[in-house]
Motif scaffolding. Structure first.
Motif, PDB file in Angstrom:
ATOM      1  N   GLU A 152     -22.001  21.582   4.131  1.00  7.88           N
ATOM      2  CA  GLU A 152     -22.021  20.667   5.273  1.00  7.88           C
ATOM      3  C   GLU A 152     -22.976  19.505   5.012  1.00  7.88           C
ATOM      4  OE1 GLU A 152     -21.925  22.270   9.312  1.00  7.88           O
ATOM      5  OE2 GLU A 152     -22.265  24.270   8.495  1.00  7.88           O
TER       6      GLU A 152
ATOM      7  N   MET B 153     -24.343  25.579   2.028  1.00  4.87           N
ATOM      8  CA  MET B 153     -25.462  24.652   1.877  1.00  4.87           C
ATOM      9  C   MET B 153     -25.345  23.530   2.884  1.00  4.87           C
ATOM     10  SD  MET B 153     -26.288  24.020  -2.063  1.00  4.87           S
ATOM     11  CE  MET B 153     -26.639  25.369  -3.168  1.00  4.87           C
ATOM     12  N   ILE B 154     -26.515  23.136   3.390  1.00  6.66           N
ATOM     13  CA  ILE B 154     -26.572  21.913   4.177  1.00  6.66           C
ATOM     14  C   ILE B 154     -27.175  20.872   3.239  1.00  6.66           C
ATOM     15  CG2 ILE B 154     -27.455  20.821   6.275  1.00  6.66           C
ATOM     16  CD1 ILE B 154     -27.947  23.683   7.381  1.00  6.66           C
ATOM     17  N   VAL B 155     -26.339  19.929   2.798  1.00  5.32           N
ATOM     18  CA  VAL B 155     -26.821  18.937   1.833  1.00  5.32           C
ATOM     19  C   VAL B 155     -26.877  17.588   2.552  1.00  5.32           C
ATOM     20  CG1 VAL B 155     -26.307  20.043  -0.348  1.00  5.32           C
ATOM     21  CG2 VAL B 155     -24.455  18.985   0.928  1.00  5.32           C
ATOM     22  N   TYR B 156     -28.051  17.367   3.146  1.00  4.27           N
ATOM     23  CA  TYR B 156     -28.176  16.235   4.067  1.00  4.27           C
ATOM     24  C   TYR B 156     -28.673  14.975   3.372  1.00  4.27           C
ATOM     25  CZ  TYR B 156     -27.932  14.889   8.958  1.00  4.27           C
ATOM     26  OH  TYR B 156     -27.544  14.329  10.144  1.00  4.27           O
TER      27      TYR B 156
ATOM     28  N   GLY C 124     -24.434  19.151   9.494  1.00  7.00           N
ATOM     29  CA  GLY C 124     -25.811  19.667   9.459  1.00  7.00           C
ATOM     30  C   GLY C 124     -25.996  21.151   9.737  1.00  7.00           C
TER      31      GLY C 124
END
Lengths: 406, 406
Positions: free
Chosen positions: B270, B295-298, B274
């Motif tokens: 995501e 994974m949250i890859v912000y 988020g």
């Protein structure tokens, strides 16, 4: 001043729409120093409208705010019903009709004929300007009582209340001032106990407690601005760290604001919350400046293979343990190269518990360059509420750590 | 049957509590075949209570359901007010008092004296059993009209309505049968257009559309069970893939159920959401069987360093692009070793847009052993709504893929 509310609309009675207009008006009017004495929800029907106004006229309320039924469709009958009730003639407002036509033209639309009734103006009454829609409101006076009629669309109703009714109400009642104190991690009863002494000394305010799953909001209203401010400061100092702001921000906004201000980057390792904490942080615009991301490690394999938690740690202590939470926060901080790494592992429920580890048991780990710590929490709620409560304590811990940054 | 609702409680008038009881009752009663004619909210006051019952007695409603004011504290005056209104004497129910005392004892609590009024029983009236709390309800009959009084605590009110009032109401009205059709990705107006022909042929049903940000629920109510079932099937086949279930489940429950049934594991990458999609999946108990994590890859760095997206891909196409979404879904599937990897990258807003990439632009990637695909969406809403809408189309795509599993 005593106020009466009438909500018009079949959709409110069938439960299709929850009547948030009434509670919004209730809150606004209470803060202004009014008492809402009665609220009636009725269908789009002539008889129901005139009966409900009769009912209002027989109370000692000074004014009624009516919402709903001012749209252009056939079931929007409030306007005509009010003209009938107050026995007024009316005329067609060409000028307003031209304005409406222009507005539609600008969006490449032809104005429907049914909108024509929105340009009707009573001879014995006034129209209320609608800055955000086509349905103007109405205002009447009878037997020293005031009747306001607003559209039911919340955004239109709210803006018309703010621009026309609020100033009028404020003139009728002595001015009121309001402060908000938002707290978390402390029960309503404990708050009342703690601030009892402060409140006893004062007697020119109204206080309201608004508990939710995230914490208790306190709203203080009074007539003397300085006193309200002093009282607010007194209460805030009595409640100490449990107060996270004295404005209308959510705790995630406070956390993101503080992190941006201090240039502190954050990463997250979520197990039982499954992404909820990341979701809450990324609800805040600008959060990408400090939130780098994280991992949702919902299985033991993900914890071991992707987050690098040692197989032994999980075998010896279990996935839900202080030790695992600690490793999770250290590793996520290192993998995402952030100033703070925070982690959570626990049993959201309703299944997954063991003899030693009940549903609602949560461990949070927090890792910075200077230290690594864990905390244990025990909640007693549903799966969804346990997740929400966990996200709240994590955000609260982040807030406290960001307070301590030099 | 026409029904009247009275909600008692100052907290409802000040906007402290939103009146969800009234809308819950409205929905339940409508489905049973009743018409809710009026709903009144009044303060905890003798006069207001008797005035509102007078108002009800003057309508052609057959019964009134009163909620609130049956608790043990001083402001809970409904019981006494009703005894007064109906001019009934009452007695103290020793047996029920003993039951209450026992319940408190089991929790190591002493029962407060104030609870004694909860053991009062009218001579000309009945008590309604409360399976989940201490406040029993009341039932009166006057001039062929029925008066029910229930506590305001939602869980108690609901369980007492289901066990005592619903069976009584069902006996008064002809039996009604209800079907629910939950849809996503299709507007209310398009639904109406599509099913218009089906509906025109039938005339013994009521239909309600309940739109929310996730989609439109359709509720059909009628007197002949077979016809309702047939109509429901007809509508469902007209709407095809837009229907995600014909029961009360959320789309995330449908996805998790299907994945468990087909033993398909899922992982998530995501960006703009988020963590929201992971949060929604993990709201479902049992989701750990198929959701391994993600994974949250912000940030771009997180995408490159942690998810292994090539620097060139982001440089050439941008983080918000078909190519990046595709790599994200492939990599997350491989990192978490799952059957499906799904990814999302986009611009939630209100900032972060460029000339070519507006706010609300979203790319979703989906990777399985057999194929890798992407889809593009354009939303036009607030940050929070764009995130929610994105999570909905991702869950919808997962549902469709799981449908296709042999």
């Amino acid at each position: 001043m005593k106020v009466f509310l009438i909500s018009i609309g079949n959709e409110l009675l069938t439960g299709k729409t929850i009547n948030t207009n009434a509670s919004w008006l209730g809150k606004k009017l209470t803060i202004l120093g009014c008492t809402v004495e009665n609220q009636i929800t009725i269908p789009d029907s002539d008889t129901a409208i005139s009966n409900s106004i009769d009912y209002f006229m027989n109370t000692d309320c000074s004014c009624v705010i009516i919402t709903g039924g001012l749209g252009p469709t056939v079931d929007d009958i409030t306007r005509k019903a009010l003209f009938d009730y107050f026995g007024t003639s009316y005329y067609f407002d060409e000028e307003y009709w031209n304005i409406l036509e222009d507005r539609f033209k600008k969006r490449d639309l032809k104005i429907p004929v049914s909108n024509r009734n929105q340009a009707l103006v009573p001879d014995n009454g006034y129209v209320i300007h609608n800055p955000v829609g086509t349905a103007r409101g109405l205002k009447f006076k009878k037997n020293d009582k005031f009747i306001f009629s607003l559209p039911g669309v919340p955004i239109e109703m709210k803006s018309m209340f703010e621009s026309e009714i609020k100033p009028w109400v404020s003139n009728q009642v002595e001015p009121f001032f309001t402060s908000t104190i938002r707290t978390t991690g402390i029960q309503e009863s404990v708050i009342i106990e703690k601030i009892d002494m402060v409140l006893k000394k004062e007697n020119d305010y109204t206080i309201g407690y608004y508990p939710s799953i995230d914490g208790v909001d306190i709203k203080i209203t009074g007539k003397i601005e300085n006193n309200i401010e002093k009282l607010c400061n007194n209460i805030t100092s009595k409640l100490g760290d449990n107060v996270y702001c004295t404005d209308e921000r959510f705790i995630e906004e406070v956390v993101v604001d503080k992190a941006i201000k201090n240039k502190i980057t954050i990463s997250l390792a979520e197990s039982c919350t499954g992404g909820l904490i990341g979701h809450r942080i990324t609800e805040v615009s600008g959060s990408s400046k400090i939130f780098k991301g994280g991992m949702i490690v919902y299985s033991n394999n993900a914890k071991i293979n992707n987050l690098g938690i040692s197989r032994e740690c999980i075998k010896e202590n279990g996935a839900v343990s202080e030790e695992t939470a600690l490793e999770m926060s250290k590793n996520i901080r290192s993998i995402f190269s952030t100033d703070i790494g925070i982690s959570v592992t626990g049993i959201a429920g309703p299944t997954g518990n063991t003899a030693k580890k009940p549903v609602g048991l949560i461990f949070v780990g927090l890792s910075t360059e200077d230290f690594n710590r864990t905390r244990k929490f025990q909640f007693h709620s549903s799966r969804s509420n346990n997740k929400r409560k966990t996200s709240q304590v994590v955000l609260e811990w982040l807030r406290m750590e960001l307070n301590d940054v030099k």
